[in-house]
Design a protein around this motif. Structure first.
Motif, PDB file in Angstrom:
ATOM      1  N   HIS A  82     -57.109   6.623  18.571  1.00 16.29           N
ATOM      2  CA  HIS A  82     -57.160   5.239  19.031  1.00 16.29           C
ATOM      3  C   HIS A  82     -55.873   4.477  18.743  1.00 16.29           C
ATOM      4  O   HIS A  82     -55.810   3.265  18.963  1.00 16.29           O
ATOM      5  CB  HIS A  82     -58.343   4.512  18.369  1.00 16.29           C
ATOM      6  N   PHE A  83     -54.864   5.173  18.253  1.00 16.64           N
ATOM      7  CA  PHE A  83     -53.596   4.500  17.969  1.00 16.64           C
ATOM      8  C   PHE A  83     -52.980   3.939  19.248  1.00 16.64           C
ATOM      9  O   PHE A  83     -53.135   4.502  20.336  1.00 16.64           O
ATOM     10  CB  PHE A  83     -52.600   5.464  17.315  1.00 16.64           C
ATOM     11  N   LEU A  84     -52.246   2.836  19.074  1.00 19.02           N
ATOM     12  CA  LEU A  84     -51.466   2.260  20.163  1.00 19.02           C
ATOM     13  C   LEU A  84     -49.990   2.465  19.837  1.00 19.02           C
ATOM     14  O   LEU A  84     -49.604   3.529  19.383  1.00 19.02           O
ATOM     15  CB  LEU A  84     -51.838   0.785  20.327  1.00 19.02           C
ATOM     16  N   GLU A  85     -49.160   1.422  20.047  1.00 21.76           N
ATOM     17  CA  GLU A  85     -47.731   1.563  19.771  1.00 21.76           C
ATOM     18  C   GLU A  85     -47.356   1.235  18.323  1.00 21.76           C
ATOM     19  O   GLU A  85     -46.290   1.611  17.861  1.00 21.76           O
ATOM     20  CB  GLU A  85     -46.914   0.671  20.712  1.00 21.76           C
ATOM     21  N   GLY A  86     -48.208   0.509  17.637  1.00 23.97           N
ATOM     22  CA  GLY A  86     -47.863   0.126  16.283  1.00 23.97           C
ATOM     23  C   GLY A  86     -49.099  -0.081  15.425  1.00 23.97           C
ATOM     24  O   GLY A  86     -50.194  -0.370  15.923  1.00 23.97           O
ATOM     25  N   LEU A  87     -48.909   0.052  14.124  1.00 25.68           N
ATOM     26  CA  LEU A  87     -49.978  -0.159  13.150  1.00 25.68           C
ATOM     27  C   LEU A  87     -49.487  -1.146  12.103  1.00 25.68           C
ATOM     28  O   LEU A  87     -48.373  -1.017  11.576  1.00 25.68           O
ATOM     29  CB  LEU A  87     -50.348   1.172  12.483  1.00 25.68           C
ATOM     30  N   VAL A  88     -50.321  -2.143  11.812  1.00 29.94           N
ATOM     31  CA  VAL A  88     -50.031  -3.117  10.759  1.00 29.94           C
ATOM     32  C   VAL A  88     -51.189  -3.066   9.769  1.00 29.94           C
ATOM     33  O   VAL A  88     -52.349  -3.231  10.150  1.00 29.94           O
ATOM     34  CB  VAL A  88     -49.877  -4.543  11.323  1.00 29.94           C
ATOM     35  N   LEU A  89     -50.864  -2.839   8.509  1.00 29.62           N
ATOM     36  CA  LEU A  89     -51.879  -2.673   7.471  1.00 29.62           C
ATOM     37  C   LEU A  89     -51.560  -3.607   6.313  1.00 29.62           C
ATOM     38  O   LEU A  89     -50.446  -3.595   5.785  1.00 29.62           O
ATOM     39  CB  LEU A  89     -51.896  -1.215   6.999  1.00 29.62           C
ATOM     40  N   PHE A  90     -52.529  -4.446   5.946  1.00 29.56           N
ATOM     41  CA  PHE A  90     -52.384  -5.363   4.826  1.00 29.56           C
ATOM     42  C   PHE A  90     -53.383  -4.979   3.737  1.00 29.56           C
ATOM     43  O   PHE A  90     -54.530  -4.632   4.035  1.00 29.56           O
ATOM     44  CB  PHE A  90     -52.668  -6.811   5.241  1.00 29.56           C
ATOM     45  N   ALA A  91     -52.972  -5.087   2.490  1.00 32.34           N
ATOM     46  CA  ALA A  91     -53.899  -4.797   1.399  1.00 32.34           C
ATOM     47  C   ALA A  91     -53.516  -5.565   0.147  1.00 32.34           C
ATOM     48  O   ALA A  91     -52.334  -5.731  -0.174  1.00 32.34           O
ATOM     49  CB  ALA A  91     -53.941  -3.297   1.101  1.00 32.34           C
ATOM     50  N   ALA A  92     -54.535  -6.027  -0.557  1.00 33.74           N
ATOM     51  CA  ALA A  92     -54.400  -6.599  -1.893  1.00 33.74           C
ATOM     52  C   ALA A  92     -55.470  -5.936  -2.746  1.00 33.74           C
ATOM     53  O   ALA A  92     -56.157  -5.015  -2.305  1.00 33.74           O
ATOM     54  CB  ALA A  92     -54.574  -8.116  -1.843  1.00 33.74           C
ATOM     55  N   ALA A  93     -55.610  -6.403  -3.970  1.00 32.63           N
ATOM     56  CA  ALA A  93     -56.549  -5.743  -4.870  1.00 32.63           C
ATOM     57  C   ALA A  93     -57.990  -5.846  -4.390  1.00 32.63           C
ATOM     58  O   ALA A  93     -58.821  -4.987  -4.718  1.00 32.63           O
ATOM     59  CB  ALA A  93     -56.420  -6.338  -6.268  1.00 32.63           C
ATOM     60  N   ASP A  94     -58.310  -6.875  -3.590  1.00 32.75           N
ATOM     61  CA  ASP A  94     -59.699  -7.102  -3.199  1.00 32.75           C
ATOM     62  C   ASP A  94     -59.948  -7.023  -1.700  1.00 32.75           C
ATOM     63  O   ASP A  94     -61.017  -7.387  -1.224  1.00 32.75           O
ATOM     64  CB  ASP A  94     -60.155  -8.474  -3.704  1.00 32.75           C
ATOM     65  N   GLU A  95     -58.962  -6.563  -0.917  1.00 35.96           N
ATOM     66  CA  GLU A  95     -59.175  -6.510   0.526  1.00 35.96           C
ATOM     67  C   GLU A  95     -58.165  -5.593   1.195  1.00 35.96           C
ATOM     68  O   GLU A  95     -57.117  -5.259   0.611  1.00 35.96           O
ATOM     69  CB  GLU A  95     -59.052  -7.901   1.147  1.00 35.96           C
ATOM     70  N   ALA A  96     -58.508  -5.189   2.419  1.00 35.87           N
ATOM     71  CA  ALA A  96     -57.572  -4.474   3.289  1.00 35.87           C
ATOM     72  C   ALA A  96     -57.880  -4.855   4.725  1.00 35.87           C
ATOM     73  O   ALA A  96     -59.039  -5.039   5.091  1.00 35.87           O
ATOM     74  CB  ALA A  96     -57.692  -2.971   3.096  1.00 35.87           C
ATOM     75  N   ARG A  97     -56.840  -4.996   5.526  1.00 35.86           N
ATOM     76  CA  ARG A  97     -56.997  -5.344   6.942  1.00 35.86           C
ATOM     77  C   ARG A  97     -56.087  -4.460   7.769  1.00 35.86           C
ATOM     78  O   ARG A  97     -54.939  -4.218   7.403  1.00 35.86           O
ATOM     79  CB  ARG A  97     -56.648  -6.811   7.183  1.00 35.86           C
ATOM     80  N   THR A  98     -56.613  -4.008   8.891  1.00 32.90           N
ATOM     81  CA  THR A  98     -55.872  -3.095   9.751  1.00 32.90           C
ATOM     82  C   THR A  98     -55.795  -3.665  11.161  1.00 32.90           C
ATOM     83  O   THR A  98     -56.807  -4.150  11.692  1.00 32.90           O
ATOM     84  CB  THR A  98     -56.565  -1.719   9.807  1.00 32.90           C
ATOM     85  N   TYR A  99     -54.601  -3.592  11.764  1.00 30.38           N
ATOM     86  CA  TYR A  99     -54.409  -4.079  13.127  1.00 30.38           C
ATOM     87  C   TYR A  99     -53.644  -3.030  13.928  1.00 30.38           C
ATOM     88  O   TYR A  99     -52.543  -2.612  13.535  1.00 30.38           O
ATOM     89  CB  TYR A  99     -53.631  -5.404  13.133  1.00 30.38           C
ATOM     90  N   LEU A 100     -54.236  -2.594  15.037  1.00 29.61           N
ATOM     91  CA  LEU A 100     -53.550  -1.730  15.982  1.00 29.61           C
ATOM     92  C   LEU A 100     -52.925  -2.629  17.039  1.00 29.61           C
ATOM     93  O   LEU A 100     -53.630  -3.430  17.674  1.00 29.61           O
ATOM     94  CB  LEU A 100     -54.527  -0.746  16.631  1.00 29.61           C
ATOM     95  N   VAL A 101     -51.619  -2.516  17.250  1.00 32.46           N
ATOM     96  CA  VAL A 101     -50.928  -3.418  18.164  1.00 32.46           C
ATOM     97  C   VAL A 101     -50.225  -2.625  19.263  1.00 32.46           C
ATOM     98  O   VAL A 101     -49.758  -1.512  19.044  1.00 32.46           O
ATOM     99  CB  VAL A 101     -49.906  -4.311  17.422  1.00 32.46           C
ATOM    100  N   SER A 102     -50.197  -3.223  20.435  1.00 27.70           N
ATOM    101  CA  SER A 102     -49.565  -2.566  21.582  1.00 27.70           C
ATOM    102  C   SER A 102     -48.118  -2.998  21.709  1.00 27.70           C
ATOM    103  O   SER A 102     -47.666  -3.459  22.756  1.00 27.70           O
ATOM    104  CB  SER A 102     -50.337  -2.880  22.864  1.00 27.70           C
TER     105      SER A 102
END
Length: 369
Positions: A82-102
């Motif tokens: 399901h990958f697109l052209e880019g991946l952006v991944l954010f994380a801290a001690a209490d969370e993680a967020r993932t964004y697949l971007v075109s």
């Protein structure tokens, strides 16, 4: 996502977090075998994050373990198919967020007290909403697209498809001397053009015309919406194409729309310069953004500046102290904060290719006053 939703999301992502807040970006691929290698490269980046956190004297062992755990769990849920052209991944001690971007992003790791959002902004800037009108001899279909998201508008939404009362499907639009068939075809296109009117009154989206050359030429001749007929894709046989297939076919059209968007942004800068409503360079843009004066910010895609904002009591201007990325109090990329300031003030942001701004220093703005 509406502009307001997007602005709220970016502001929430940019809010200060307990150090360390980790941002990871990686260029990725849609298809095998490259996307399988992307997952390996991502694992390698996670290993680099773990090493950097372990070596950071400001990060405790417990903090490092918590962040690495969040990153690992987020990566485990990713499917390279399901990958697109880019991946952006954010994380801290209490969370993680993932964004697949075109949109292509650089391979980077940034550790700070907020997340690096500029790649999401740049990707969103490329997600130009548009309409795609699929023309054929006997039928016209309408699709709505935002980047790689695409869905067909049906009768309840827009009155499509529009079907000819008499022309043969899949044949030539006219045969020599067949005036009835030609008129049926023209009537169908005129009806499709009429049905575009209320949609374009709601939002003047660019329209991509898709079909054989003669279909497109006739529609342009009949249309009352020539100002928004942005680009053409001369290809037939797409009437029954699935969304997944059509979105790939529309890649050249999306590139053309992005080029048009960049050109219009540069024209807006030229007009602002002539009207003395122009700012260029990171220092001046930072000052005018702080004042809420930027109506349209234009940034070269590769432009980055490490700096520390500096407020001096009684000084007339907010300034930036240009530093290395590891300097105390410095932001790895101050452009990220600058973009957020513009968005918070209801301004627009456009990313353009490297070198497009010439002597402006990688960043410029059209001011409100």
């Amino acid at each position: 996502m509406t502009d307001e939703d997007e602005s709220d999301l970016l502001a929430e992502l940019r809010r200060p977090r307990p150090y360390p807040a980790v941002s990871v970006t990686l260029p990725t691929h849609r298809h095998r075998p490259e996307n399988q290698q992307d997952h390996i490269r991502l694992r390698n980046l996670l290993g680099e994050v773990e090493k950097r956190l372990a070596d950071d004297p400001e990060v405790s062992r417990e903090q490092a373990a918590a962040v690495v755990r969040q990153l690992t769990e987020a990566v485990d849920e990713l499917d390279p198919e399901h990958f697109l052209e880019g991946l952006v991944l954010f994380a801290a001690a209490d969370e993680a967020r993932t964004y697949l971007v075109s949109a292509e992003v650089p391979e980077r790791i940034v550790i700070g007290d907020s997340y690096l959002t500029r790649n999401l902004v740049a990707a969103s800037a490329r997600q130009i909403p548009y309409l795609a009108l699929i023309l054929s001899t006997g039928e016209v279909r309408l699709w709505h697209g935002v980047g790689y998201e695409l869905h067909e508008l049906d009768h309840d939404e827009a009155g499509f498809p529009v079907v000819s009362s008499g022309a043969e499907r899949d044949g030539a639009p006219t045969r020599s001397g067949d005036h009835a068939a030609e008129q049926d075809f023209r009537n169908m296109l005129a009806e499709a053009d009429r049905k575009l009117t209320p949609l374009l009154q709601e939002a003047a989206l660019p329209v991509v015309l898709v079909g054989l050359r003669q279909h497109i030429a006739t529609f342009r001749e009949l249309s009352r919406h020539g100002a928004v007929l942005a680009t053409d894709l001369e290809v037939g046989g797409l009437l029954q194409t699935t969304a997944a297939e059509l979105v790939e076919q529309l890649a050249p059209a999306r590139s053309a729309l992005a080029a048009i968007d960049a050109e219009e942004a540069l024209k807006a800068l030229d007009a602002a310069r002539s009207g003395r409503r122009y700012s260029a360079g990171v220092q001046d843009c930072w000052q005018t953004a702080r004042e809420g004066r930027i109506g349209h910010l234009v940034v070269e895609e590769t432009f980055r500046v490490s700096a520390r904002p500096e407020e001096v009591e009684g000084a007339p201007r907010a300034s930036l102290v240009l530093t290395g990325p590891d300097s105390e109090g410095a932001e790895d990329d101050i452009v990220d904060s600058l973009v957020e300031l513009v968005l918070e003030a209801d301004g627009d942001v456009t990313f353009v290719p490297e070198g497009a701004l010439g002597e402006a220093g990688g960043i410029a703005a059209a001011l409100r006053y």
